[in-house]
Design a protein around this motif. Structure first.
Motif, PDB file in Angstrom:
ATOM      1  N   SER A 190      -5.973  20.034  14.957  1.00  0.00           N
ATOM      2  CA  SER A 190      -7.083  19.441  14.556  1.00  0.00           C
ATOM      3  C   SER A 190      -7.259  18.490  13.807  1.00  0.00           C
ATOM      4  N   GLY A 191      -9.025  18.229  13.886  1.00  0.00           N
ATOM      5  CA  GLY A 191      -9.438  17.093  13.423  1.00  0.00           C
ATOM      6  C   GLY A 191      -9.049  15.439  13.064  1.00  0.00           C
ATOM      7  N   GLU A 192      -8.759  14.592  12.289  1.00  0.00           N
ATOM      8  CA  GLU A 192      -8.945  13.556  12.449  1.00  0.00           C
ATOM      9  C   GLU A 192      -8.406  12.427  11.328  1.00  0.00           C
ATOM     10  N   VAL A 193      -7.396  11.560  11.466  1.00  0.00           N
ATOM     11  CA  VAL A 193      -7.268  10.866  10.195  1.00  0.00           C
ATOM     12  C   VAL A 193      -8.038   8.978  10.378  1.00  0.00           C
ATOM     13  N   ARG A 194      -8.940   8.402  10.129  1.00  0.00           N
ATOM     14  CA  ARG A 194      -9.504   7.518  10.462  1.00  0.00           C
ATOM     15  C   ARG A 194      -9.455   6.156   9.599  1.00  0.00           C
ATOM     16  N   TRP A 195      -9.615   5.586   9.530  1.00  0.00           N
ATOM     17  CA  TRP A 195      -9.224   4.206   8.559  1.00  0.00           C
ATOM     18  C   TRP A 195     -10.004   2.942   8.802  1.00  0.00           C
ATOM     19  N   ASP A 196     -11.050   2.797   7.718  1.00  0.00           N
ATOM     20  CA  ASP A 196     -12.059   1.911   8.403  1.00  0.00           C
ATOM     21  C   ASP A 196     -13.136   2.156   9.282  1.00  0.00           C
ATOM     22  N   GLY A 197     -13.300   3.642   9.463  1.00  0.00           N
ATOM     23  CA  GLY A 197     -13.924   4.312  10.102  1.00  0.00           C
ATOM     24  C   GLY A 197     -13.797   4.511  12.097  1.00  0.00           C
ATOM     25  N   ARG A 198     -12.730   3.881  12.003  1.00  0.00           N
ATOM     26  CA  ARG A 198     -11.763   4.313  13.612  1.00  0.00           C
ATOM     27  C   ARG A 198     -10.549   5.024  13.259  1.00  0.00           C
ATOM     28  N   PRO A 199     -10.348   6.191  14.445  1.00  0.00           N
ATOM     29  CA  PRO A 199      -9.117   6.914  14.163  1.00  0.00           C
ATOM     30  C   PRO A 199      -7.755   5.843  13.761  1.00  0.00           C
ATOM     31  N   ILE A 200      -6.797   6.370  13.538  1.00  0.00           N
ATOM     32  CA  ILE A 200      -5.520   5.371  13.298  1.00  0.00           C
ATOM     33  C   ILE A 200      -4.391   5.149  14.513  1.00  0.00           C
ATOM     34  N   THR A 201      -4.454   4.125  14.793  1.00  0.00           N
ATOM     35  CA  THR A 201      -3.359   3.732  15.518  1.00  0.00           C
ATOM     36  C   THR A 201      -2.459   3.895  15.204  1.00  0.00           C
ATOM     37  N   LEU A 202      -1.122   2.887  16.108  1.00  0.00           N
ATOM     38  CA  LEU A 202      -0.235   2.990  16.170  1.00  0.00           C
ATOM     39  C   LEU A 202      -0.096   1.847  14.787  1.00  0.00           C
ATOM     40  N   GLU A 203      -0.340   0.826  15.718  1.00  0.00           N
ATOM     41  CA  GLU A 203      -1.240  -0.724  14.737  1.00  0.00           C
ATOM     42  C   GLU A 203      -1.854  -0.530  13.325  1.00  0.00           C
ATOM     43  N   THR A 204      -2.814   0.330  13.091  1.00  0.00           N
ATOM     44  CA  THR A 204      -2.807   0.971  12.198  1.00  0.00           C
ATOM     45  C   THR A 204      -1.577   1.635  11.250  1.00  0.00           C
ATOM     46  N   ARG A 205      -1.258   1.916  11.807  1.00  0.00           N
ATOM     47  CA  ARG A 205       0.058   2.617  10.481  1.00  0.00           C
ATOM     48  C   ARG A 205       1.200   1.091  10.074  1.00  0.00           C
ATOM     49  N   ARG A 206       1.401   0.508  11.176  1.00  0.00           N
ATOM     50  CA  ARG A 206       2.438  -0.669  10.478  1.00  0.00           C
ATOM     51  C   ARG A 206       1.412  -1.151   9.497  1.00  0.00           C
ATOM     52  N   ARG A 207       0.258  -1.231   8.985  1.00  0.00           N
ATOM     53  CA  ARG A 207      -0.543  -2.052   7.961  1.00  0.00           C
ATOM     54  C   ARG A 207      -0.194  -1.149   6.656  1.00  0.00           C
ATOM     55  N   ILE A 208       0.268   0.580   6.933  1.00  0.00           N
ATOM     56  CA  ILE A 208       0.508   1.468   5.596  1.00  0.00           C
ATOM     57  C   ILE A 208       2.026   1.239   5.494  1.00  0.00           C
ATOM     58  N   GLY A 209       1.847   1.098   3.745  1.00  0.00           N
ATOM     59  CA  GLY A 209       3.445   1.017   3.013  1.00  0.00           C
ATOM     60  C   GLY A 209       2.842   2.673   2.553  1.00  0.00           C
ATOM     61  N   TYR A 210       4.339   3.718   3.149  1.00  0.00           N
ATOM     62  CA  TYR A 210       5.104   4.900   2.473  1.00  0.00           C
ATOM     63  C   TYR A 210       5.887   5.075   1.792  1.00  0.00           C
ATOM     64  N   MET A 211       5.930   5.779   1.583  1.00  0.00           N
ATOM     65  CA  MET A 211       6.314   6.331   0.500  1.00  0.00           C
ATOM     66  C   MET A 211       6.690   7.665   0.053  1.00  0.00           C
ATOM     67  N   PRO A 212       8.436   7.931   0.924  1.00  0.00           N
ATOM     68  CA  PRO A 212       8.456   9.585   1.643  1.00  0.00           C
ATOM     69  C   PRO A 212       8.512  10.262   0.982  1.00  0.00           C
ATOM     70  N   GLU A 213       8.663  11.606  -0.366  1.00  0.00           N
ATOM     71  CA  GLU A 213       8.683  12.402  -1.161  1.00  0.00           C
ATOM     72  C   GLU A 213      10.356  12.340  -1.368  1.00  0.00           C
ATOM     73  N   GLU A 214      11.681  12.812   0.282  1.00  0.00           N
ATOM     74  CA  GLU A 214      12.723  12.433   0.844  1.00  0.00           C
ATOM     75  C   GLU A 214      12.584  11.377   0.560  1.00  0.00           C
ATOM     76  N   ARG A 215      13.479  10.519  -0.124  1.00  0.00           N
ATOM     77  CA  ARG A 215      13.417   8.327   0.182  1.00  0.00           C
ATOM     78  C   ARG A 215      14.101   8.659   1.772  1.00  0.00           C
ATOM     79  N   GLY A 216      14.018   6.883   2.072  1.00  0.00           N
ATOM     80  CA  GLY A 216      14.690   7.307   3.271  1.00  0.00           C
ATOM     81  C   GLY A 216      14.955   5.588   3.710  1.00  0.00           C
TER      82      GLY A 216
END
Length: 280
Positions: free
Chosen positions: A36-62
């Protein structure tokens, strides 16, 4: 779990093993679906396009262990939408900034763990992200590498990028972060600046009285002796405790070399919040 990370802010995400930090990050990235719930970026729900603008470093290195560093970083930059020439320029910049430029033509598996960590950070940064989400980015780094990574994160925040990272190195979180969120059993149980979190606890005093016995403060009303070591005593003042009465009692034993408030470290705050409930 509800919290926000602001533009240009370094947000430390801390909690015991299994508290839910990595799960929350994976939900934000879309790796896991939320019940349940949602994740927002700049007031709007995060989309696939938004996620392309995220830099992610996982704990289990990829990283691909048998792929060369530069080849791999260019590939990841292209996946995020960069053109070939732009990706090449970005890889050159970040490998130089993170001091792994001489290893660009090496396979990842031939690098030390610390240099693999630097390349993993480069992978999170190579596409010039608008958001950084880093899971235990300082794990296993030597002090020089910690300084390099800290400076990079400060620089990204200074350019308006919200940075959230988890870490068990609480002294580093305390030194680096603008705000800290403490997670327990999937809930955000405390959130704020370190000073704000400190303000919620009982005041403490350190008294250095060379002639005082170990139990000199034990009978003072509202005063709890936390530690007596050598000539120094650490006290916690409960409701109704009078610091001037404590001072008089200390002086009654002889000379007092130090009488000062003591602010708890983030490690102590963390321990209090996680084990005893603490304050929001």
């Amino acid at each position: 779990m509800s919290f926000d990370v602001r533009a240009g802010e370094l947000f430390g995400f801390v909690g015991s093993n299994g508290a839910g930090k990595t799960t929350a990050m994976r939900i934000a990235l879309g790796v896991l679906a939320a019940d349940s719930g949602e994740v927002r970026w700049d007031g709007r729900p995060i989309t696939l396009e938004t996620r392309r603008r995220i830099g992610y470093m996982p704990e289990e290195r990829g990283l691909y262990p048998r792929m060369k560093v530069a080849e791999q970083l260019v590939y990841l930059a292209r996946l995020h939408g960069m053109g070939a020439a732009e990706a090449q320029r970005s890889v050159k910049w970040w490998t130089e900034r993170l001091d792994v430029a001489t290893r660009r033509d090496d396979e990842v598996q031939k690098l030390s763990l610390g240099n693999q960590q630097r390349v993993q950070l480069a992978a999170a940064l190579v596409h010039d992200p608008d958001i950084l989400v880093l899971d235990e980015p300082f794990s296993g780094l030597d002090p020089v590498a910690v300084d390099v990574m800290s400076n990079v994160l400060r620089d990204k925040a200074a350019h308006g990028v919200p940075v959230v990272f988890s870490s068990h190195q609480l002294d580093l979180v305390e030194r680096l972060c603008d705000r800290v969120g403490i997670v327990r059993k999937g809930q955000m149980v405390a959130c704020g600046t370190v000073d704000e979190l400190r303000a919620g606890g009982a005041p403490r005093l350190v008294v250095d009285a060379p002639r005082a016995s170990a139990d000199w403060a034990a009978t003072l009303p509202g005063v709890k002796v936390l530690e007596h070591k050598g000539t120094r005593t650490e006290l916690e003042l409960g409701e109704g405790a009078d610091d001037q009465e404590v001072l008089r009692a200390a002086l009654a034993t002889g000379p007092v070399r130090e009488f000062a408030p003591r602010r708890p470290s983030l490690t102590e705050l963390f321990r209090t919040v996680v084990t005893q409930g603490g304050v929001r």
